[in-house]
Design an enzyme around this catalytic site. Structure first.
Site, PDB file in Angstrom:
ATOM      1  N   SER A 120     -47.892  -4.557 -69.557  1.00  0.00           N
ATOM      2  CA  SER A 120     -49.209  -4.000 -69.738  1.00  0.00           C
ATOM      3  C   SER A 120     -50.284  -5.267 -70.319  1.00  0.00           C
ATOM      4  O   SER A 120     -50.232  -6.349 -69.601  1.00  0.00           O
ATOM      5  CB  SER A 120     -49.559  -2.844 -70.643  1.00  0.00           C
ATOM      6  OG  SER A 120     -50.614  -2.290 -70.622  1.00  0.00           O
ATOM      7  N   ASP A 260     -48.693   4.168 -61.303  1.00  0.00           N
ATOM      8  CA  ASP A 260     -49.078   3.065 -62.484  1.00  0.00           C
ATOM      9  C   ASP A 260     -50.529   3.212 -62.153  1.00  0.00           C
ATOM     10  O   ASP A 260     -51.168   3.026 -61.436  1.00  0.00           O
ATOM     11  CB  ASP A 260     -48.545   1.854 -62.140  1.00  0.00           C
ATOM     12  CG  ASP A 260     -48.396   1.042 -63.522  1.00  0.00           C
ATOM     13  OD1 ASP A 260     -49.185   1.155 -64.342  1.00  0.00           O
ATOM     14  OD2 ASP A 260     -47.379   0.244 -63.794  1.00  0.00           O
ATOM     15  N   HIS A 287     -47.068   4.036 -66.022  1.00  0.00           N
ATOM     16  CA  HIS A 287     -47.237   2.712 -66.763  1.00  0.00           C
ATOM     17  C   HIS A 287     -46.152   2.263 -67.578  1.00  0.00           C
ATOM     18  O   HIS A 287     -46.122   0.939 -67.917  1.00  0.00           O
ATOM     19  CB  HIS A 287     -48.609   3.031 -67.375  1.00  0.00           C
ATOM     20  CG  HIS A 287     -49.067   1.693 -67.817  1.00  0.00           C
ATOM     21  ND1 HIS A 287     -49.482   0.561 -66.790  1.00  0.00           N
ATOM     22  CD2 HIS A 287     -49.525   1.129 -69.248  1.00  0.00           C
ATOM     23  CE1 HIS A 287     -49.836  -0.574 -67.689  1.00  0.00           C
ATOM     24  NE2 HIS A 287     -50.097  -0.083 -68.955  1.00  0.00           N
TER      25      HIS A 287
END
Length: 307
Positions: A120, A260, A287
């Site tokens: 991320s 995602d 995610h």
């Protein structure tokens, strides 16, 4: 299960303008001086989250003897907190976290040979770091990350159109009225996150713990990101690495989930512009595929590191 060698420590980090001594807390699984496997340094998300949701990567140590280093980035978790710097966009910069990573590599004496996995925001940081062609970087894993925050917001708003109409209406109503602390708005954002952040129910405890740290001290997240995935008002709102991706020399693995919030459109520039790159998508993940499809995630990362 075989017992793992684990040690924790702190690296002194001299930060100009911090106003006090700073430390980066870290944890090492395995032995850093491994004859065949360079250490894997893991960069967590947020910005302003903590390492817990990536602790599962210790499976790389247990199964394949890969040394793994996790750390809490400055501003949260077990590292130094600086709530007095809340809102200071000149202090909370990408450069600060690049400097922290260099400092940790030097502290651990591994700057000559290491790999990096960023998840991320951690992948954004890792890509920015890699464009500078740092000494010793072998392989790079960018997981669930955008190459541009403007693309991220565009993708989030596209995904938002797939929510039930009443959820979209609640989001729109409260954003227009600036009542984003209203329970109805928070419930609506949670509907988005159930689909595009983590599809496991209940949410894994490691993820709950990281989110709790961010709620307890939102300094970094609120300053660099802002409200949430589609209202990015912080210092990262114009961040993009696209025009520098051609500088990445490290062989790179891209990862995202089918559902995602790091949608294909935000990952694609990495694939188009990094010279040596491959891309693996996880069919049952949003995610956090390291938690949603742990076994496959660990196998995919190991195959990449080994190859």
């Amino acid at each position: 299960m075989s017992s793992l060698k684990v040690r924790e420590g702190e690296a002194d980090f001299n930060v100009h303008d911090a106003g006090k001594p700073c430390k980066t807390w870290y944890k090492v699984y395995g032995t850093l001086a491994h004859p065949h496997n360079p250490p894997l340094v893991v960069l967590h998300g947020g910005p302003g989250s903590t390492h817990e949701h990536l602790d599962v990567l210790s499976e790389l140590t247990r199964l394949f003897d890969v040394p793994v280093i996790l750390y809490d980035q400055l501003g949260n978790g077990r590292s130094t907190h600086l709530p007095e710097k809340n809102g200071d966009v000149d202090f909370w910069t990408v450069q600060l976290f690049v400097d922290e990573l260099h400092n940790l590599l030097n502290h651990l004496n591994i700057h000559d040979n290491y790999n990096v996995l960023g998840q991320s925001w951690g992948g954004m940081l890792a890509s920015d770091f890699a464009t500078r062609q740092p000494k010793g970087l072998g392989k790079l894993v960018i997981a669930d990350s955008p190459a541009s925050v403007m693309l991220w917001v565009k993708a989030a708003n596209e995904l938002r159109k797939g929510l039930p109409q009443e959820v979209q209406d609640a989001l729109n109503k409260h954003e227009a009225a600036d009542t984003t602390t209203d329970p109805e708005y928070i419930a609506a954002t949670n509907e988005f996150y159930k689909r595009h952040f983590c599809r496991l129910d209940p949410m894994p405890q490691s993820l709950v713990d990281g989110l709790a740290w961010m709620k307890k001290d939102p300094t970094v997240y609120s300053t660099m990101n802002g409200l949430n995935a589609f209202c990015i008002t912080g210092s990262l709102k114009t961040w993009s690495v696209i025009d520098r991706l051609h500088n990445i020399q490290a062989t790179t693995l891209l990862i995202n989930g089918r559902y995602d919030e790091a949608h294909d459109m935000v990952v694609e520039p990495f694939f188009q512009h990094i010279p040596k790159v491959r891309w693996v998508q996880f069919a049952d993940s949003a995610h956090v595929p390291q938690l949603e499809e742990t076994e496959r995630f660990v196998q995919v990362v190991w195959a990449f590191l080994r190859g």
